[in-house]
Design an enzyme around this catalytic site. Structure first.
Site, PDB file in Angstrom:
ATOM      1  N   GLU A  92      -6.663  -4.892  -9.118  1.00  0.00           N
ATOM      2  CA  GLU A  92      -6.385  -4.808  -7.774  1.00  0.00           C
ATOM      3  C   GLU A  92      -7.472  -5.509  -6.740  1.00  0.00           C
ATOM      4  O   GLU A  92      -6.854  -6.181  -5.761  1.00  0.00           O
ATOM      5  CB  GLU A  92      -6.574  -3.588  -7.398  1.00  0.00           C
ATOM      6  CG  GLU A  92      -6.537  -2.967  -5.768  1.00  0.00           C
ATOM      7  CD  GLU A  92      -6.466  -1.657  -4.953  1.00  0.00           C
ATOM      8  OE1 GLU A  92      -6.708  -0.661  -5.960  1.00  0.00           O
ATOM      9  OE2 GLU A  92      -6.037  -1.543  -4.203  1.00  0.00           O
ATOM     10  N   ASP A 110      -6.625  -0.630 -12.116  1.00  0.00           N
ATOM     11  CA  ASP A 110      -7.172  -0.178 -10.778  1.00  0.00           C
ATOM     12  C   ASP A 110      -8.648   0.317 -10.801  1.00  0.00           C
ATOM     13  O   ASP A 110      -8.727   1.675 -11.336  1.00  0.00           O
ATOM     14  CB  ASP A 110      -6.185   1.043  -9.907  1.00  0.00           C
ATOM     15  CG  ASP A 110      -6.432   1.132  -8.639  1.00  0.00           C
ATOM     16  OD1 ASP A 110      -7.638   0.858  -8.273  1.00  0.00           O
ATOM     17  OD2 ASP A 110      -5.687   1.575  -7.972  1.00  0.00           O
ATOM     18  N   ILE A 112     -10.459   2.081  -8.861  1.00  0.00           N
ATOM     19  CA  ILE A 112     -10.542   3.356  -8.229  1.00  0.00           C
ATOM     20  C   ILE A 112      -9.221   3.536  -7.654  1.00  0.00           C
ATOM     21  O   ILE A 112      -8.781   2.963  -6.512  1.00  0.00           O
ATOM     22  CB  ILE A 112     -11.654   3.488  -7.031  1.00  0.00           C
ATOM     23  CG1 ILE A 112     -13.003   3.460  -7.857  1.00  0.00           C
ATOM     24  CG2 ILE A 112     -11.724   4.776  -6.538  1.00  0.00           C
ATOM     25  CD1 ILE A 112     -14.372   3.537  -6.736  1.00  0.00           C
ATOM     26  N   ASP A 113      -8.328   4.450  -8.124  1.00  0.00           N
ATOM     27  CA  ASP A 113      -7.146   4.821  -7.432  1.00  0.00           C
ATOM     28  C   ASP A 113      -7.583   6.001  -6.638  1.00  0.00           C
ATOM     29  O   ASP A 113      -8.007   7.170  -7.211  1.00  0.00           O
ATOM     30  CB  ASP A 113      -5.830   4.914  -8.202  1.00  0.00           C
ATOM     31  CG  ASP A 113      -4.613   4.957  -7.527  1.00  0.00           C
ATOM     32  OD1 ASP A 113      -4.382   4.233  -6.685  1.00  0.00           O
ATOM     33  OD2 ASP A 113      -3.915   6.206  -7.675  1.00  0.00           O
ATOM     34  N   THR A 115      -8.932   5.432  -3.240  1.00  0.00           N
ATOM     35  CA  THR A 115     -10.329   4.974  -2.677  1.00  0.00           C
ATOM     36  C   THR A 115     -10.609   5.946  -1.517  1.00  0.00           C
ATOM     37  O   THR A 115     -11.736   6.235  -1.264  1.00  0.00           O
ATOM     38  CB  THR A 115     -10.107   3.639  -2.425  1.00  0.00           C
ATOM     39  OG1 THR A 115     -10.041   2.943  -3.521  1.00  0.00           O
ATOM     40  CG2 THR A 115     -11.454   3.035  -1.696  1.00  0.00           C
ATOM     41  N   ASP A 254      -1.450   0.539  -9.495  1.00  0.00           N
ATOM     42  CA  ASP A 254      -1.335   1.971  -9.201  1.00  0.00           C
ATOM     43  C   ASP A 254      -0.543   2.810 -10.350  1.00  0.00           C
ATOM     44  O   ASP A 254      -0.723   4.315 -10.654  1.00  0.00           O
ATOM     45  CB  ASP A 254      -0.660   2.525  -7.858  1.00  0.00           C
ATOM     46  CG  ASP A 254      -1.561   1.900  -6.610  1.00  0.00           C
ATOM     47  OD1 ASP A 254      -2.791   1.991  -6.700  1.00  0.00           O
ATOM     48  OD2 ASP A 254      -0.894   1.381  -5.936  1.00  0.00           O
TER      49      ASP A 254
HETATM   50  C1  IPD Z   1      -3.481   4.084  -3.084  1.00  0.00           C
HETATM   51  C2  IPD Z   1      -3.288   5.458  -3.675  1.00  0.00           C
HETATM   52  C3  IPD Z   1      -2.250   6.203  -2.787  1.00  0.00           C
HETATM   53  C4  IPD Z   1      -0.802   5.422  -2.591  1.00  0.00           C
HETATM   54  C5  IPD Z   1      -0.827   4.046  -1.868  1.00  0.00           C
HETATM   55  C6  IPD Z   1      -1.991   3.200  -2.974  1.00  0.00           C
HETATM   56  P1  IPD Z   1      -5.855   2.880  -3.582  1.00  0.00           P
HETATM   57  O1  IPD Z   1      -4.362   3.244  -4.093  1.00  0.00           O
HETATM   58  O2  IPD Z   1      -2.644   5.304  -4.916  1.00  0.00           O
HETATM   59  O3  IPD Z   1      -1.857   7.383  -3.302  1.00  0.00           O
HETATM   60  O4  IPD Z   1      -0.130   5.976  -1.706  1.00  0.00           O
HETATM   61  O5  IPD Z   1      -0.030   3.203  -1.970  1.00  0.00           O
HETATM   62  O6  IPD Z   1      -2.378   1.966  -2.557  1.00  0.00           O
HETATM   63  O7  IPD Z   1      -6.086   2.124  -2.209  1.00  0.00           O
HETATM   64  O8  IPD Z   1      -6.609   4.197  -3.475  1.00  0.00           O
HETATM   65  O9  IPD Z   1      -6.173   2.233  -4.650  1.00  0.00           O
HETATM   66 CA    CA Z   2      -7.805   1.150  -5.631  1.00  0.00          CA
END
Ligand code: IPD
Ligand code: CA
Length: 313
Positions: A92, A110, A112-113, A115, A254
């Protein structure tokens, strides 16, 4: 953030001499290595300080990145390059818009999913690591260090949830019961960071329809849940905690790891856009349904029937 010594990580998992590297890709070895790396990433998340949690805005205030996201991705990339120098890497925080997923073995990361959860200290962030071959996930690891929950799968070998070495369960965690339609479903729905435009209107109209009573023209599902991490929400479907997850707008990093975890737990992935039963990893529109003896396809059709438009990217 204290620099992570790649040498020290490598010495804990030594690199095999070149003449011993197997020609066939050893998915078990990759799985084990991704779990090791996920634990290192988890420690970095847990040990983050106020300064390494400081965030920068990406596209808007609900789309942010911290120094910890970047440090984890750098660590993951460096360690994987050391062990698998010929594999591609897609992450990412180093992604360039022209980068496309190819057929060769590709690690997808990813760091940190969730964030925003990480910034706020809400215990729902995960590192998500996958290997894709021919544009399909074959190994997936999703680790939430705050809750010590590790979801993982290898193609053809089942999916597991581990809460420590003594507590490993095969997914789904309970015998899967038949699905009985949207009105009996607990649904995962994430909000994403794009908060205006036609995709946002579709997302909010559909959420309203899922929640509203039949008298108000809705489906009156049991309820909606948002974890703040698409990867974790998809794993909750794999585990059977949720019946489905529907989202348009998130990205390959994700979903990649969670996708193989879902499939190995008996779940199916369709597109969030009506009519598409064979979504692509990079399609940005996903509809995951948990494993069940009956009712999976019917639930997908019913969900599609709730929508009055399509996501457009
Ligand atoms: C997000 C999370 C969120 C989802 C967003 C993602 P991030 O990822 O997974 O639940 O709704 O579309 O972008 O930005 O925390 O890596
Ligand atoms: Ca992320």
């Amino acid at each position: 953030m204290a620099p992570i010594s790649i040498d020290s990580l490598a010495s804990e998992m030594p690199i095999p001499p070149k003449h011993l590297i197997p020609i066939a890709i050893d998915l078990q070895e990759i799985h084990d290595r991704l779990i090791f790396i996920a634990h290192v990433a988890g420690d970095m998340m847990l040990k983050a300080t106020q300064s390494t949690r400081l965030s920068e805005i990406k596209s808007n205030t609900s789309d942010q990145v911290t120094a910890t996201d970047r440090a984890i991705e750098n660590m993951v990339k460096a360690v994987l390059k050391l062990h698998y120098p010929h594999f591609e890497f897609l992450g990412e925080e180093t992604f360039k818009t022209e980068q496309k997923l190819g057929n060769g073995p590709t690690f997808i990361c990813d760091p940190i999913d969730g964030t925003l959860n990480f910034i706020h200290g809400f215990p729902g962030s995960a590192v998500s690591l996958a290997l894709a071959i021919d544009k399909k996930a074959v190994v997936g690891v999703v680790f939430n260090p705050a809750r010590k929950e590790l979801y993982s799968a290898i193609q053809g070998r089942g999916a597991y949830l581990s809460r420590g070495a003594d507590h490993v369960v095969r997914l789904p965690v309970r015998d899967a019961s038949p699905l009985q339609g949207l009105s009996s479903s607990l649904i995962g729905l994430e909000w994403g960071s794009q908060r205006c435009g036609s995709n946002w209107d579709l997302r909010t109209r559909t959420a309203m329809k899922l929640m509203s009573a039949a008298d108000a023209g809705g489906q009156m599902c049991h309820s909606l849940r948002s974890s703040g991490s698409a990867a974790l929400t998809c794993c909750y479907v794999a585990a059977g905690f949720l019946d489905l997850w529907w989202e348009g707008g998130c990205w390959v990093w994700d979903v990649c790891a969670a996708w193989i975890i879902l499939e190995e737990a008996g779940g199916i992935m369709a597109s969030a856009n009506p009519g598409d039963w064979t979504p692509s990893l990079e399609g940005r529109a996903y509809l995951a349904v948990r494993g069940a003896p009956t009712g999976q396809k019917e639930l997908v059709e019913e969900m599609w029937g709730c929508m009055d438009g399509q996501f457009v990217f």
